[in-house]
Scaffold this motif. Structure first.
Motif, PDB file in Angstrom:
ATOM      1  N   HIS A 153       9.939   7.832   2.035  1.00 38.23           N
ATOM      2  CA  HIS A 153      11.088   7.679   1.133  1.00 38.23           C
ATOM      3  C   HIS A 153      12.027   6.610   1.688  1.00 38.23           C
ATOM      4  O   HIS A 153      13.139   6.896   2.128  1.00 38.23           O
ATOM      5  CB  HIS A 153      11.841   9.003   0.980  1.00 38.23           C
ATOM      6  N   PRO A 154      11.602   5.348   1.685  1.00 36.74           N
ATOM      7  CA  PRO A 154      12.438   4.287   2.231  1.00 36.74           C
ATOM      8  C   PRO A 154      13.612   3.980   1.295  1.00 36.74           C
ATOM      9  O   PRO A 154      13.609   4.381   0.121  1.00 36.74           O
ATOM     10  CB  PRO A 154      11.474   3.096   2.312  1.00 36.74           C
ATOM     11  N   PRO A 155      14.621   3.237   1.775  1.00 40.84           N
ATOM     12  CA  PRO A 155      15.738   2.846   0.919  1.00 40.84           C
ATOM     13  C   PRO A 155      15.258   2.035  -0.282  1.00 40.84           C
ATOM     14  O   PRO A 155      14.225   1.367  -0.228  1.00 40.84           O
ATOM     15  CB  PRO A 155      16.618   2.001   1.849  1.00 40.84           C
ATOM     16  N   ALA A 156      16.031   2.087  -1.357  1.00 40.78           N
ATOM     17  CA  ALA A 156      15.653   1.391  -2.584  1.00 40.78           C
ATOM     18  C   ALA A 156      15.459  -0.101  -2.352  1.00 40.78           C
ATOM     19  O   ALA A 156      14.543  -0.703  -2.915  1.00 40.78           O
ATOM     20  CB  ALA A 156      16.719   1.624  -3.651  1.00 40.78           C
ATOM     21  N   ARG A 157      16.275  -0.704  -1.503  1.00 38.00           N
ATOM     22  CA  ARG A 157      16.153  -2.145  -1.284  1.00 38.00           C
ATOM     23  C   ARG A 157      14.809  -2.494  -0.661  1.00 38.00           C
ATOM     24  O   ARG A 157      14.234  -3.544  -0.944  1.00 38.00           O
ATOM     25  CB  ARG A 157      17.299  -2.656  -0.413  1.00 38.00           C
ATOM     26  N   ASP A 158      14.282  -1.602   0.207  1.00 39.74           N
ATOM     27  CA  ASP A 158      12.978  -1.855   0.811  1.00 39.74           C
ATOM     28  C   ASP A 158      11.858  -1.678  -0.210  1.00 39.74           C
ATOM     29  O   ASP A 158      10.863  -2.404  -0.194  1.00 39.74           O
ATOM     30  CB  ASP A 158      12.755  -0.913   1.995  1.00 39.74           C
ATOM     31  N   VAL A 159      12.016  -0.716  -1.107  1.00 40.58           N
ATOM     32  CA  VAL A 159      11.023  -0.514  -2.167  1.00 40.58           C
ATOM     33  C   VAL A 159      10.978  -1.735  -3.081  1.00 40.58           C
ATOM     34  O   VAL A 159       9.908  -2.248  -3.406  1.00 40.58           O
ATOM     35  CB  VAL A 159      11.345   0.754  -2.979  1.00 40.58           C
ATOM     36  N   LEU A 160      12.149  -2.226  -3.498  1.00 40.22           N
ATOM     37  CA  LEU A 160      12.209  -3.385  -4.384  1.00 40.22           C
ATOM     38  C   LEU A 160      11.700  -4.637  -3.684  1.00 40.22           C
ATOM     39  O   LEU A 160      11.039  -5.480  -4.296  1.00 40.22           O
ATOM     40  CB  LEU A 160      13.643  -3.595  -4.869  1.00 40.22           C
ATOM     41  N   SER A 161      11.982  -4.753  -2.399  1.00 42.35           N
ATOM     42  CA  SER A 161      11.503  -5.901  -1.637  1.00 42.35           C
ATOM     43  C   SER A 161       9.982  -5.880  -1.537  1.00 42.35           C
ATOM     44  O   SER A 161       9.318  -6.912  -1.692  1.00 42.35           O
ATOM     45  CB  SER A 161      12.126  -5.897  -0.235  1.00 42.35           C
ATOM     46  N   ALA A 162       9.407  -4.697  -1.296  1.00 45.74           N
ATOM     47  CA  ALA A 162       7.959  -4.569  -1.220  1.00 45.74           C
ATOM     48  C   ALA A 162       7.312  -4.878  -2.563  1.00 45.74           C
ATOM     49  O   ALA A 162       6.276  -5.548  -2.640  1.00 45.74           O
ATOM     50  CB  ALA A 162       7.576  -3.165  -0.756  1.00 45.74           C
ATOM     51  N   ALA A 163       7.933  -4.400  -3.651  1.00 46.98           N
ATOM     52  CA  ALA A 163       7.403  -4.659  -4.988  1.00 46.98           C
ATOM     53  C   ALA A 163       7.455  -6.147  -5.310  1.00 46.98           C
ATOM     54  O   ALA A 163       6.510  -6.721  -5.863  1.00 46.98           O
ATOM     55  CB  ALA A 163       8.179  -3.859  -6.031  1.00 46.98           C
ATOM     56  N   SER A 164       8.562  -6.797  -4.933  1.00 47.63           N
ATOM     57  CA  SER A 164       8.701  -8.223  -5.182  1.00 47.63           C
ATOM     58  C   SER A 164       7.651  -9.004  -4.394  1.00 47.63           C
ATOM     59  O   SER A 164       7.013  -9.920  -4.927  1.00 47.63           O
ATOM     60  CB  SER A 164      10.100  -8.685  -4.786  1.00 47.63           C
ATOM     61  N   TYR A 165       7.466  -8.630  -3.134  1.00 49.19           N
ATOM     62  CA  TYR A 165       6.475  -9.317  -2.286  1.00 49.19           C
ATOM     63  C   TYR A 165       5.082  -9.170  -2.872  1.00 49.19           C
ATOM     64  O   TYR A 165       4.305 -10.126  -2.936  1.00 49.19           O
ATOM     65  CB  TYR A 165       6.535  -8.730  -0.878  1.00 49.19           C
ATOM     66  N   TYR A 166       4.750  -7.958  -3.298  1.00 49.67           N
ATOM     67  CA  TYR A 166       3.412  -7.703  -3.839  1.00 49.67           C
ATOM     68  C   TYR A 166       3.171  -8.535  -5.098  1.00 49.67           C
ATOM     69  O   TYR A 166       2.139  -9.190  -5.233  1.00 49.67           O
ATOM     70  CB  TYR A 166       3.248  -6.219  -4.157  1.00 49.67           C
ATOM     71  N   TYR A 167       4.116  -8.502  -6.022  1.00 49.34           N
ATOM     72  CA  TYR A 167       3.908  -9.205  -7.283  1.00 49.34           C
ATOM     73  C   TYR A 167       3.854 -10.715  -7.082  1.00 49.34           C
ATOM     74  O   TYR A 167       3.087 -11.414  -7.746  1.00 49.34           O
ATOM     75  CB  TYR A 167       4.998  -8.825  -8.286  1.00 49.34           C
ATOM     76  N   ARG A 168       4.640 -11.232  -6.171  1.00 49.41           N
ATOM     77  CA  ARG A 168       4.613 -12.677  -5.919  1.00 49.41           C
ATOM     78  C   ARG A 168       3.283 -13.101  -5.290  1.00 49.41           C
ATOM     79  O   ARG A 168       2.690 -14.098  -5.692  1.00 49.41           O
ATOM     80  CB  ARG A 168       5.767 -13.076  -4.991  1.00 49.41           C
ATOM     81  N   ASN A 169       2.831 -12.357  -4.284  1.00 51.41           N
ATOM     82  CA  ASN A 169       1.686 -12.799  -3.499  1.00 51.41           C
ATOM     83  C   ASN A 169       0.343 -12.327  -4.052  1.00 51.41           C
ATOM     84  O   ASN A 169      -0.654 -13.032  -3.918  1.00 51.41           O
ATOM     85  CB  ASN A 169       1.841 -12.324  -2.048  1.00 51.41           C
ATOM     86  N   ALA A 170       0.304 -11.155  -4.656  1.00 49.56           N
ATOM     87  CA  ALA A 170      -0.966 -10.640  -5.177  1.00 49.56           C
ATOM     88  C   ALA A 170      -1.177 -11.005  -6.641  1.00 49.56           C
ATOM     89  O   ALA A 170      -2.311 -11.164  -7.072  1.00 49.56           O
ATOM     90  CB  ALA A 170      -1.023  -9.117  -5.010  1.00 49.56           C
ATOM     91  N   CYS A 171      -0.085 -11.130  -7.395  1.00 46.65           N
ATOM     92  CA  CYS A 171      -0.205 -11.337  -8.835  1.00 46.65           C
ATOM     93  C   CYS A 171       0.330 -12.688  -9.309  1.00 46.65           C
ATOM     94  O   CYS A 171       0.114 -13.062 -10.465  1.00 46.65           O
ATOM     95  CB  CYS A 171       0.531 -10.225  -9.584  1.00 46.65           C
ATOM     96  N   GLY A 172       1.043 -13.412  -8.430  1.00 46.78           N
ATOM     97  CA  GLY A 172       1.633 -14.670  -8.868  1.00 46.78           C
ATOM     98  C   GLY A 172       2.695 -14.468  -9.929  1.00 46.78           C
ATOM     99  O   GLY A 172       2.869 -15.289 -10.827  1.00 46.78           O
ATOM    100  N   GLN A 173       3.431 -13.368  -9.830  1.00 43.71           N
ATOM    101  CA  GLN A 173       4.438 -13.035 -10.835  1.00 43.71           C
ATOM    102  C   GLN A 173       5.735 -12.613 -10.160  1.00 43.71           C
ATOM    103  O   GLN A 173       5.762 -12.205  -8.997  1.00 43.71           O
ATOM    104  CB  GLN A 173       3.947 -11.902 -11.748  1.00 43.71           C
ATOM    105  N   ARG A 174       6.804 -12.707 -10.935  1.00 44.98           N
ATOM    106  CA  ARG A 174       8.099 -12.205 -10.507  1.00 44.98           C
ATOM    107  C   ARG A 174       8.411 -10.970 -11.352  1.00 44.98           C
ATOM    108  O   ARG A 174       8.232 -10.973 -12.565  1.00 44.98           O
ATOM    109  CB  ARG A 174       9.179 -13.264 -10.703  1.00 44.98           C
ATOM    110  N   LEU A 175       8.846  -9.912 -10.697  1.00 44.87           N
ATOM    111  CA  LEU A 175       9.192  -8.678 -11.398  1.00 44.87           C
ATOM    112  C   LEU A 175      10.679  -8.677 -11.687  1.00 44.87           C
ATOM    113  O   LEU A 175      11.503  -8.798 -10.775  1.00 44.87           O
ATOM    114  CB  LEU A 175       8.814  -7.469 -10.537  1.00 44.87           C
ATOM    115  N   ARG A 176      11.036  -8.539 -12.974  1.00 43.62           N
ATOM    116  CA  ARG A 176      12.441  -8.588 -13.382  1.00 43.62           C
ATOM    117  C   ARG A 176      12.784  -7.372 -14.243  1.00 43.62           C
ATOM    118  O   ARG A 176      11.924  -6.830 -14.945  1.00 43.62           O
ATOM    119  CB  ARG A 176      12.727  -9.851 -14.197  1.00 43.62           C
TER     120      ARG A 176
END
Length: 284
Positions: A153-176
């Motif tokens: 249960h990490p802080p929300a900022r770490d969850v959003l950072s991980a999601a952003s990293y994943y979408y940028r590097n694995a999917c070539g997308q930005r999550l908004r």
């Protein structure tokens, strides 16, 4: 378990089925006939075939799949004994792999959930059980909607950072976020148990109360509730406000791809063909 001998009609049906599958080479048909002739008392519901374009050294090019039933692990054991090999048991899954007359033989069956000790299958995940790590977090892609699962249960900022990293590097997308939503609203913290069924590499996650033995904290990032935006492989400057951008969009009139300024105050769109490559190292 009792095994009924195959009738002549059943045998002929299986051979005809196999002949329909094999259009180039009859070697798999020959092996199928041999299996039926040599082991008429063993269960066999049907055949399947497969071919390997680049098999590993020593591996056969052609594979004959023996269909015995989804949960008939007794049949896997019986066929293994008949063919002089031991099935591979991985969790609830029993797999037979051998070679006969140059043709690979493969069969598999899985112990039903009701007959499997699920409590013994509960485990605590490690880095080997997930897609990867981000800042020490165990993160895995799960489901068909692009959701992310984070152990803990990490802080929300770490969850959003991980999601952003994943979408940028694995999917070539930005999550908004979209429709006035906050992406943090898509974070769902729960407790669950990781169950190695049918195997540990194909584990299941089941909701559980916090005090359930083996339960661990998990965090879902329901990414499908956000708006994904494709990213370009190059960085270009907005002709209007000069802000660097990798954002892509579709022209609502022409329907072709365009660059889009990421600035909420600008949102200018311009054609890709008018976007020279940039040497900027920092991406928007």
């Amino acid at each position: 378990m009792p095994i009924s001998p195959a009738t002549a009609h059943h045998r002929q049906r299986l051979i005809e089925q196999l002949e329909r599958f094999t259009t180039r080479d009859d070697s798999q048909v020959a092996v199928g006939r041999r299996l039926l002739d040599d082991h008429p008392d063993l269960p066999l519901h049907g055949f399947g075939i497969a071919h390997s374009m680049e098999p590993e050294l020593g591996e056969p090019h052609h594979l004959l799949i023996v269909l015995v039933g989804e949960h008939n692990t007794h049949a896997i054991t019986a066929w293994g004994s008949a063919l002089g090999t031991e099935p591979v048991i991985d969790g609830a899954r029993h797999t037979l792999t051998t070679v006969l007359d140059g043709i690979g033989i493969w069969a598999t069956a899985t112990i039903p959930e009701d007959d499997y000790d699920m409590n013994q299958a509960v485990f605590t995940p490690t880095i080997d059980d997930v897609s990867g790590t981000y800042r020490g977090l165990l993160v895995t892609w799960i489901g068909e909607d692009g959701d992310l699962l984070i152990v803990g249960h990490p802080p929300a900022r770490d969850v959003l950072s991980a999601a952003s990293y994943y979408y940028r590097n694995a999917c070539g997308q930005r999550l908004r976020p979209y429709n006035g939503r906050d992406l943090a609203d898509s974070i769902d913290r729960r407790w669950g148990r990781f169950v190695a069924y049918p195997t540990r590499t194909e584990w299941q996650l089941r909701d559980a109360a916090e005090d359930t033995p083996g339960a661990v904290p998990v965090t879902w990032m329901h990414a499908q509730e956000g708006d994904t935006q494709d990213l370009s492989s190059v960085v270009a400057r907005c002709p209007s406000c000069q802000r660097p951008s990798r954002s892509l969009d579709y022209d609502p009139v022409e329907g072709h791809r365009v660059h889009m300024c990421p600035s909420p105050a600008c949102r200018h769109r311009w054609p890709l063909s008018d976007s020279p490559a940039s040497s900027l190292k920092e991406h928007a």
